[in-house]
Design an enzyme around this catalytic site. Structure first.
Site, PDB file in Angstrom:
ATOM      1  CG  HIS A 143      -1.734   1.229   1.416  1.00  0.00           C
ATOM      2  ND1 HIS A 143      -3.092   1.253   1.217  1.00  0.00           N
ATOM      3  CD2 HIS A 143      -1.396   2.499   1.762  1.00  0.00           C
ATOM      4  CE1 HIS A 143      -3.548   2.478   1.426  1.00  0.00           C
ATOM      5  NE2 HIS A 143      -2.534   3.259   1.769  1.00  0.00           N
ATOM      6  CD  GLU A 144       1.581   3.596   3.726  1.00  0.00           C
ATOM      7  OE1 GLU A 144       1.743   4.662   3.115  1.00  0.00           O
ATOM      8  OE2 GLU A 144       0.559   3.353   4.407  1.00  0.00           O
ATOM      9  CG  HIS A 190       0.419   6.365  -0.647  1.00  0.00           C
ATOM     10  ND1 HIS A 190      -0.634   7.039  -1.213  1.00  0.00           N
ATOM     11  CD2 HIS A 190      -0.081   5.755   0.461  1.00  0.00           C
ATOM     12  CE1 HIS A 190      -1.730   6.832  -0.471  1.00  0.00           C
ATOM     13  NE2 HIS A 190      -1.415   6.053   0.542  1.00  0.00           N
ATOM     14  CG  HIS A 237       0.382   8.984  -6.887  1.00  0.00           C
ATOM     15  ND1 HIS A 237      -0.651   9.414  -6.115  1.00  0.00           N
ATOM     16  CD2 HIS A 237       0.179   9.551  -8.103  1.00  0.00           C
ATOM     17  CE1 HIS A 237      -1.452  10.202  -6.823  1.00  0.00           C
ATOM     18  NE2 HIS A 237      -0.956  10.297  -8.035  1.00  0.00           N
TER      19      HIS A 237
HETATM   20 ZN   LIG Z   1      -2.665   5.339   2.083  1.00  0.00          ZN
END
Ligand SMILES: [Zn+2]
Length: 698
Positions: A491-492, A495, A498
């Site tokens: 998940h991290e 980011h 991104h």
């Molecule tokens: Zn998040």
């Protein structure tokens, strides 16, 4: 000859003295570190305050230069020029951020408290500056003249609206009032976070009777023994409220009263009537936020926040949450029933309570699917999972990662990686895996330097930092993660991608309720059999995770989803309840929370994932009226992942390229729904989410 040498020596000495003087504070010099990573080894606490102040002064001078420009306002000399003000200030903030959140101490906290009202004042001095606004407004009203790119148009609109939303239209008295509220709010949220860290560190469960460890896996016991040793309690076992200690204890400890004790320690954080109590902070923050919203002409804080989110208005969010709540609550009730049955069957003469939930869930998981986290842990060594996520990023986006040991770090535990694509430098990724007393709880990713194009046209590459609180290594055993922790890492990392793959001129922010799409989509790959086969290898034997275990993981994937959804939605609804208040009333936090949960019909066996006094997302982070974003974005990520699935290839390069081009690379430079539709060709529906969570039949 001698004389010349002497003269040369004098010149050299003078030059180095001068250089030394200028560089006494590293913030005033160009950083000669690799990739200009902040030189954490050279930055001392005393350097921050003068640099912060100088940074603010410099930015004000730059703003004044823009205001006093005799030329007519243009995009170039006003909006674009504003984008490039405050370089020094952001340079200092970038170095302070990681220390403040992940390697803090009393002095850093004191500095943060001291600076926060000054930052608030500084932001308002710019946001409430009439002359500056006049120029921006003129550009905004004449925008057709400037032949702007789509990104420039978005930056202009964001800039114009941010003045309005900051209160530029208010009377001088109301502006003063607003400044006061902003300063108070910023200090209160710093204090909230400080209290929470102190309360989390302040509670320990010390066990000195081996019998009380019954049920706990060996690794968890070893970790507790090490914690005890570190606290000079050798020979005992210490459990804390940090996730890798708390959750295993709640899941495995047979001793019910000790589970209750630890649970109460956890759920009472910030609510113990001591000097670290957060009740007053919550009440004050809530009240001030309504006051501010009203002052700005909104009916509630939620109305104010959501206006600039993808969701636009509170009603849409509330209806959306309600739709999922209705699907999830009956499932959670069935789960509770199954647990009560097991308790009865075992002859336990008690009613299921929240401190039993994890424990009986685990027992049922074992019975139904014959799987537990302890079976999978050996295949999820943290380095292997990290390799797995790098593999996925390579297959999707062609990125390559190599560890670098020459990069300055804010703490010795940080690992740094250089990211490249086709031999070209993309950025730096830092990962800080394990809990410590100086680190906030949870997991997050931040850009220590965001990608942008500098005013001289140079492409600035990003520095990205991921922080987690995973199961630490103990003795000779490396850190072995649970599938949930592995999923958090992915998940991290989403980011991080991104930030790493963004390709914009300006470093614009992304809406809160869109920003979890890039992170959550990565979670879909973590347990894919194809991916597991690559990274999930036994840490001792190197054996690849057996098919049988993969199947079990798959089968158990939707287990306990009623609970997971309900405890999350309860917290989201609590957030919306606080921030939908339309009058600045004095609330009793405990009663407010209780009433809100009764309204939704939350069952007594489940508490919200975050109770008010430790809900840092909304009271000290940036998620107020935004905690719903995770499930809002899940509609998007479930649907977006389907785009890969539909091709029959979860690594489909064409879909990945489109995802990068339309979403990742654009950051906040375009309307979110437009971005999504450009990627997918249509708006997403809610069905994929409900299916994935097992809340409707496929
Ligand atoms: Zn998040």
């Amino acid at each position: 000859m001698k004389k010349l040498l002497f003269m040369l020596l004098v010149i050299v000495a003078a030059a180095s003295a001068c250089k030394k003087e200028v560089c006494e504070n590293p913030f005033y010099c160009k950083w000669d570190t690799p990739f200009e990573v902040p030189p954490f080894d050279k930055i001392k606490l005393d350097h921050f305050k003068p640099a912060f102040i100088k940074g603010m002064e410099e930015q004000m001078a730059e703003v004044n230069a823009i205001i006093n420009n005799p030329e007519e306002p243009t995009f170039e000399n006003t909006v674009k020029a504003m984008e490039y003000t405050g370089e020094l200030l952001s340079k200092v903030q970038r170095a302070f951020g990681p220390l403040n959140s992940a390697n803090t101490n009393d002095s850093i906290q004191a500095l943060s408290r001291e600076m926060s009202p000054l930052f608030s004042k500084h932001r308002d001095d710019i946001a409430l500056n009439e002359k500056l606004f006049e120029r921006v407004k003129s550009v905004y009203e004449n925008k057709t003249k400037f032949n702007l790119t789509a990104e420039e148009g978005k930056i202009l609109e964001d800039s114009y609206l941010s003045f309005i939303r900051s209160g530029i239209g208010l009377s001088p008295e109301d502006k003063d009032k607003l400044r006061g509220i902003n300063q108070e709010l910023s200090l209160l949220s710093v204090k909230f976070g400080e209290n929470l860290l102190a309360e989390t560190n302040g509670f320990t469960l010390v066990i000195d009777n081996e019998k009380d460890l019954s049920g706990l896996p060996a690794g968890v016991i070893a970790q507790a023994a090490e914690t005890a040793k570190a606290k000079a309690l050798e020979g005992k076992w210490v459990f804390t409220l940090k996730a890798p200690s708390y959750f295993p204890f709640m899941t495995y400890a047979d001793n019910r009263s000790l589970r209750e004790k630890l649970f109460r320690g956890y759920m009472m954080r910030g609510n113990n009537g001591n000097e670290k109590d957060n009740n007053e902070m919550v009440a004050k923050i809530t009240k001030l936020r309504v006051e501010k919203a009203k002052l700005l002409g909104y009916s509630s804080h939620a109305d104010f926040v959501l206006e600039r989110n993808m969701s636009k208005e509170p009603e849409r969010v509330i209806n959306f949450l309600d739709q999922i709540w209705k699907a999830a609550l009956p499932v959670a009730k069935e789960e509770a029933l199954a647990q009560q049955e097991m308790i009865n069957k075992e002859g336990g003469d008690f009613k299921l309570e929240p401190w039993d939930w994890f424990y009986y869930t685990e027992k049922i998981r074992k019975e139904k699917y014959d799987i537990s986290d302890e079976q999978t842990r050996p295949y999820f060594a943290v380095d292997k999972v990290t390799e797995g996520m790098f593999y996925v990023a390579n297959k999707l986006y062609g990125l390559e990662f190599s560890e670098r040991t020459d990069i300055p770090k804010y703490h010795a535990d940080v690992k740094s990686f250089e990211v490249k694509r086709e031999g070209r430098h993309v950025g730096i990724l830092m990962i800080d895996y394990f809990p410590r007393a100086s680190k906030n709880g949870g997991a997050w990713c931040s850009a220590m330097r965001a990608q942008k194009v500098d005013k001289d046209g140079t492409f600035v590459t990003p520095l990205v930092s991921m922080v987690t609180n995973f199961t630490p290594p103990t003795g000779d055993t490396p850190s072995l993660l649970t599938p949930e922790e592995a999923s958090t890492l992915f998940h991290e990392f989403g980011h991080a991608l991104h930030s790493l793959l963004s390709n914009t001129v300006y470093s614009s922010g992304v809406s809160r309720d869109f920003v979890e799409l890039p992170s959550q989509i990565m979670e879909h790959w973590v347990l894919e059999p194809e991916v597991l086969k690559v990274y999930a290898k036994h840490y001792q034997t190197g054996e690849v995770i057996p098919d049988e275990l993969i199947t079990k993981l798959e089968n158990a994937g939707k287990f306990n989803m009623g609970f997971t959804t309900v405890e999350y939605l309860a917290a989201s609804s609590l957030d919306m309840e606080y921030h939908s208040l339309s009058e600045p009333v004095d609330i009793n936090v405990g009663e407010f929370e209780k009433k809100a949960m009764e309204k939704y019909g939350l069952i007594s066996e489940i508490i919200p994932r975050y109770r008010s006094t430790y809900f840092s997302h909304i009271f000290s982070g940036g998620y107020s009226s935004g905690y719903y974003s995770y499930i809002w974005c899940e509609v998007l990520d479930a649907d977006a992942y389907k785009a890969f699935r539909e091709t029959g290839d979860i690594f489909n390069r064409e879909v990945a390229q489109r995802f990068e081009k339309e979403i990742l690379s654009r950051k906040g430079s375009r309307d979110e729904l437009e971005m999504y539709i450009s990627f997918r060709g249509k708006e997403p529906g809610i069905e994929a989410l409900l299916e994935n969570r097992g809340l409707i039949a496929k």
